[in-house]
Scaffold this motif. Structure first.
Motif, PDB file in Angstrom:
ATOM      1  N   HIS A 130       0.850  -1.193   0.000  1.00 44.47           N
ATOM      2  CA  HIS A 130       0.000   0.000   0.000  1.00 44.47           C
ATOM      3  C   HIS A 130       0.886   1.245   0.000  1.00 44.47           C
ATOM      4  O   HIS A 130       2.052   1.195   0.398  1.00 44.47           O
ATOM      5  CB  HIS A 130      -0.924   0.005   1.219  1.00 44.47           C
ATOM      6  N   GLU A 141      -5.296   5.193   7.922  1.00 42.79           N
ATOM      7  CA  GLU A 141      -5.414   3.854   7.342  1.00 42.79           C
ATOM      8  C   GLU A 141      -4.477   2.816   7.937  1.00 42.79           C
ATOM      9  O   GLU A 141      -4.814   1.625   7.977  1.00 42.79           O
ATOM     10  CB  GLU A 141      -5.180   3.932   5.826  1.00 42.79           C
ATOM     11  N   ARG A 145      -4.934  -1.528   9.194  1.00 46.47           N
ATOM     12  CA  ARG A 145      -4.220  -2.494   8.353  1.00 46.47           C
ATOM     13  C   ARG A 145      -3.248  -3.322   9.206  1.00 46.47           C
ATOM     14  O   ARG A 145      -3.101  -4.537   9.010  1.00 46.47           O
ATOM     15  CB  ARG A 145      -3.477  -1.736   7.248  1.00 46.47           C
ATOM     16  N   ASN A 149      -3.934  -7.338   9.355  1.00 47.66           N
ATOM     17  CA  ASN A 149      -3.062  -8.092   8.445  1.00 47.66           C
ATOM     18  C   ASN A 149      -1.749  -8.556   9.049  1.00 47.66           C
ATOM     19  O   ASN A 149      -0.958  -9.202   8.367  1.00 47.66           O
ATOM     20  CB  ASN A 149      -2.775  -7.256   7.200  1.00 47.66           C
ATOM     21  N   ARG A 152       3.921  -5.475   9.524  1.00 48.90           N
ATOM     22  CA  ARG A 152       4.106  -4.712   8.297  1.00 48.90           C
ATOM     23  C   ARG A 152       5.515  -4.142   8.263  1.00 48.90           C
ATOM     24  O   ARG A 152       6.188  -4.064   9.296  1.00 48.90           O
ATOM     25  CB  ARG A 152       3.102  -3.541   8.213  1.00 48.90           C
TER      26      ARG A 152
END
Length: 359
Positions: A130, A141, A145, A149, A152
């Protein structure tokens, strides 16, 4: 081409790198770290000259570059607090007046930044990726996320040496707390409020324009494969067990156990890497050029794509996930790469010369 009207002449290229006034005075082809490149260019009939750059003598550098046929640039995006903010306009100006520049700053802005991971996420090298274009979108955002998920990796758009690259994990036993690890060598894991991490990363929007967010790859401890390219052809490989984004051992981040393994160099014909070579030459590089609007003749004479191991496929074979492309200052390089660079330079210079005659 009418060789009587246009007799062949010896082309001259500059090899541009960063240094101080002493380096500018003392650097020669023989004592330069690019000595193998100088030798390969000479063997191809091309005269190469070292040119040392710093902002304090930029005008003198510009004059030198206007006197050559081509410029090969090895300057990091960030080096000891200095950026390419002044160099890139200088190179654009030089290129506009005739000399061919590789890598051209406009090409670097397309392929040599982390945004390429987002723009080419649909290719076979892509992953869950992203892009945040503003601090407001990042703040709005990223938290959800991260919760949904899993771990990251955040990356500032322009940088090198792990600067501005962070592994981020949500802590399950603490609301809005995260564990982060910077990819720069010597870093230690930290626990902090997510808001504090977001604030720490917000300055990246001013320098690079965006932040890229990728899924963390669990096979990171298996190592990284660096695929060296000259133009659109593979010039070699480097394999390395890396330590970035892996928590240091109990001995600490400066211990021998925490240091990356040696980079094992291979030529382009390494048998174990032919599947990756075919993907790069036949699929991913042509698809990248089409996606980014880059002509093959504009690809850097030396660049590399860094791959992590992705999940194994149904047949048990490795897959590969792109983690960055280096186009500003790709070095060290395999022993086969200088000859590949010389071949590419000779071809580009001949095409540039022919275009000049035809025009």
């Amino acid at each position: 081409m009418d060789t009587e009207r246009h007799p062949s002449r010896r082309h001259i290229v500059a090899i541009l790198s960063r240094g101080d006034a002493a380096a500018r005075r003392d650097t020669t082809a023989q004592n330069s770290r690019f000595v193998r490149v100088f030798e390969a260019l000479a063997a191809a009939g091309i005269e190469a000259r070292p040119v040392i750059y710093d902002e304090t003598f930029a005008d003198a550098v510009r004059d030198q570059l206007l006197g050559v046929d081509g410029v090969l640039v090895w300057v990091d995006p960030i080096h000891q607090g200095k950026t390419r903010e002044a160099l890139d306009p200088l190179l654009r100006d030089v290129a506009a007046q005739g000399p061919w520049v590789s890598a051209h700053p406009d090409v670097i802005l397309k392929m040599g930044v982390k945004e390429v991971l987002y723009r080419t996420r649909h290719l076979g090298w892509g992953a869950d990726t992203h892009r945040y274009d503003t601090a407001a979108s990042f703040r709005a955002e990223f938290p959800s996320r991260l919760r949904v998920n899993g771990p990251r990796v955040l990356k500032q758009n322009r940088g090198n040496g792990g600067q501005g690259v962070w592994k981020v994990e949500a802590l399950s036993n603490a609301d809005a707390m995260v564990r982060v690890l910077h990819a720069q060598r010597g870093s230690m894991p930290e626990e902090m409020p997510l808001d504090a991490l977001i604030a720490r990363c917000e300055p990246y929007f001013g320098w690079g324009g965006c932040i890229i967010d990728q899924a963390f790859q669990p096979r990171l401890p298996d190592g990284m494969i660096r695929c060296y390219m000259s133009g659109a052809k593979v010039a070699g490989f480097g394999q390395q067990r890396i330590k970035a984004l892996i928590p240091p051992p109990p001995e600490g981040p400066d211990s021998p156990e925490a240091q990356p393994g040696p980079r094992i160099m291979h030529g382009p014909d390494a048998p174990q890497l032919q599947a990756l070579r075919r993907s790069m030459e036949d699929e991913w590089t042509p698809q990248m050029m089409e996606t980014l609007g880059i002509a093959e003749t504009s690809l850097p004479v030396i660049w590399d794509a860094d791959f992590l191991y992705g999940p194994r496929d149904a047949a048990g074979a490795d897959t590969y996930v792109l983690c960055e492309i280096n186009a500003s200052s790709c070095f060290a390089i395999p022993e086969e790469a200088p000859a590949a660079i010389a071949r590419t330079v000779k071809l580009r210079l001949s095409l540039t010369e022919k275009a000049g005659f035809d025009g």
